[in-house]
Design a protein around this motif. Structure first.
Motif, short mmCIF file in Angstrom:
data_model
loop_
_atom_site.label_atom_id
_atom_site.label_comp_id
_atom_site.label_asym_id
_atom_site.label_seq_id
_atom_site.Cartn_x
_atom_site.Cartn_y
_atom_site.Cartn_z
N UNK A 160 0.84 -1.20 0.00
CA UNK A 160 0.00 0.00 0.00
C UNK A 160 0.88 1.25 0.00
N UNK A 161 0.44 2.26 -0.75
CA UNK A 161 1.12 3.56 -0.81
C UNK A 161 2.62 3.42 -1.10
N UNK A 162 3.00 2.51 -1.98
CA UNK A 162 4.41 2.25 -2.28
C UNK A 162 4.94 3.12 -3.41
N UNK A 163 4.05 3.61 -4.26
CA UNK A 163 4.44 4.45 -5.40
C UNK A 163 3.77 5.81 -5.24
N UNK A 164 4.49 6.86 -5.58
CA UNK A 164 3.90 8.20 -5.62
C UNK A 164 3.80 8.61 -7.08
N UNK A 165 2.60 8.94 -7.53
CA UNK A 165 2.38 9.39 -8.90
C UNK A 165 1.56 10.66 -8.83
N UNK A 166 2.11 11.76 -9.32
CA UNK A 166 1.46 13.08 -9.24
C UNK A 166 1.03 13.38 -7.82
N UNK A 167 1.92 13.17 -6.87
CA UNK A 167 1.72 13.43 -5.44
C UNK A 167 0.67 12.54 -4.80
N UNK A 168 0.23 11.52 -5.50
CA UNK A 168 -0.81 10.62 -5.00
C UNK A 168 -0.20 9.26 -4.67
N UNK A 169 -0.23 8.84 -3.40
CA UNK A 169 0.28 7.51 -3.05
C UNK A 169 -0.58 6.42 -3.68
N UNK A 170 0.09 5.43 -4.26
CA UNK A 170 -0.61 4.34 -4.94
C UNK A 170 0.00 3.00 -4.57
N UNK A 171 -0.80 1.97 -4.74
CA UNK A 171 -0.34 0.61 -4.50
C UNK A 171 0.76 0.24 -5.49
N UNK A 172 1.73 -0.54 -5.04
CA UNK A 172 2.79 -1.01 -5.91
C UNK A 172 3.07 -2.49 -5.69
N UNK A 173 3.46 -3.15 -6.74
CA UNK A 173 3.91 -4.53 -6.63
C UNK A 173 5.40 -4.51 -6.33
N UNK A 174 5.84 -5.33 -5.39
CA UNK A 174 7.26 -5.39 -5.05
C UNK A 174 7.80 -6.76 -5.46
N UNK A 175 8.80 -6.73 -6.33
CA UNK A 175 9.54 -7.91 -6.73
C UNK A 175 10.96 -7.74 -6.20
N UNK A 176 11.67 -8.85 -6.00
CA UNK A 176 13.05 -8.74 -5.54
C UNK A 176 13.95 -9.73 -6.25
N UNK A 177 15.23 -9.37 -6.25
CA UNK A 177 16.29 -10.25 -6.72
C UNK A 177 17.39 -10.25 -5.67
N UNK A 178 17.96 -11.42 -5.42
CA UNK A 178 19.15 -11.52 -4.59
C UNK A 178 20.19 -12.28 -5.40
N UNK A 179 21.46 -12.20 -5.03
CA UNK A 179 22.50 -12.82 -5.87
C UNK A 179 22.25 -14.30 -6.19
N UNK A 180 21.70 -15.06 -5.26
CA UNK A 180 21.49 -16.49 -5.55
C UNK A 180 20.39 -16.74 -6.57
N UNK A 181 19.62 -15.72 -6.91
CA UNK A 181 18.56 -15.86 -7.93
C UNK A 181 19.14 -15.93 -9.33
N UNK A 182 20.35 -15.43 -9.49
CA UNK A 182 20.94 -15.35 -10.83
C UNK A 182 22.35 -15.91 -10.78
N UNK A 183 22.88 -16.13 -11.95
CA UNK A 183 24.27 -16.55 -12.04
C UNK A 183 25.13 -15.29 -12.11
N UNK A 184 25.83 -15.00 -11.03
CA UNK A 184 26.71 -13.84 -11.00
C UNK A 184 28.12 -14.33 -11.31
N UNK A 185 28.75 -13.79 -12.34
CA UNK A 185 30.11 -14.22 -12.66
C UNK A 185 31.04 -13.94 -11.48
N UNK A 186 31.95 -14.85 -11.23
CA UNK A 186 32.90 -14.63 -10.14
C UNK A 186 33.89 -13.54 -10.53
N UNK A 187 34.35 -12.83 -9.51
CA UNK A 187 35.27 -11.71 -9.76
C UNK A 187 36.68 -12.21 -9.92
#
Length: 187
Positions: A160-187
């Motif tokens: 709830x109220x995660x996005x502000x659009x034209x000064x109006x708080x609006x619902x937002x979908x939250x997605x996430x990524x963490x390093x184990x979700x993807x193949x990160x090349x080793x340094x």
């Protein structure tokens, strides 16, 4: 991170904005108001030179402070602006950032957002050593939802109220990524 770095794929070049980008940057935004402006309130048909100049200056300053890394996405063959991708709201204490993107109207649907995001994700996890990225969008923004899903991001919640659009708080979908979700090349 240095503002003169470039990241290149077969189709794209990602780099920091420059003052010389002003005219095309302004045109890319103003001409995309019909598809981007419904989700991002700063995108409008009247986007002018002053707004573009302030945007570029702010983007360059953010690079210097490390608070946000915004990459201009260019077509490698033509060097025309395709859009932008950014790691914003970088929170050092939580070791996370937001991943955001916009693609110019005439380049939407070509896979450029996913391709550019994959580079930004690699930068976030391999170079900045962040441990979490969030992608937040309107529940009605089907194109952004599709990008998040193609990236393998995990849906976490409707906030709830995660996005502000034209000064109006609006619902937002939250997605996430963490390093184990993807193949990160080793340094």
């Amino acid at each position: 991170m240095q503002a003169d770095l470039e990241f290149v794929t077969d189709r794209l070049v990602l780099r920091a904005l420059k003052k010389t980008d002003l005219a095309e940057f302004k045109q890319a935004i103003s001409s995309s108001a019909d598809t981007i402006g419904i989700w991002l309130d700063w995108c409008h048909e009247g986007f002018d030179d002053l707004e573009a100049d302030a945007w570029i200056s702010r983007s360059r300053q953010n690079w210097l402070t490390g608070s946000c890394f915004e990459f201009l996405v260019l077509d490698k063959a033509t060097e025309h602006i395709v859009g932008a991708i950014y790691l914003s709201q970088i929170d050092q204490s939580a070791n996370q950032a937001n991943l955001g993107y916009w693609i110019r109207s005439e380049f939407q649907g070509c896979g450029f957002a996913v391709e550019a995001a994959e580079i930004a994700i690699n930068i976030a996890f391999s170079h900045l050593l962040l441990t979490r990225l969030e992608l937040v969008m309107s529940p009605r923004n089907k194109a952004s939802i599709k990008v998040a899903e193609r990236l393998g991001a995990h849906f976490e919640c409707r906030a709830r109220n995660r996005i502000i659009y034209n000064s109006d708080p609006q619902e937002g979908l939250v997605y996430s990524l963490i390093p184990s979700d993807i193949e990160v090349p080793s340094r």
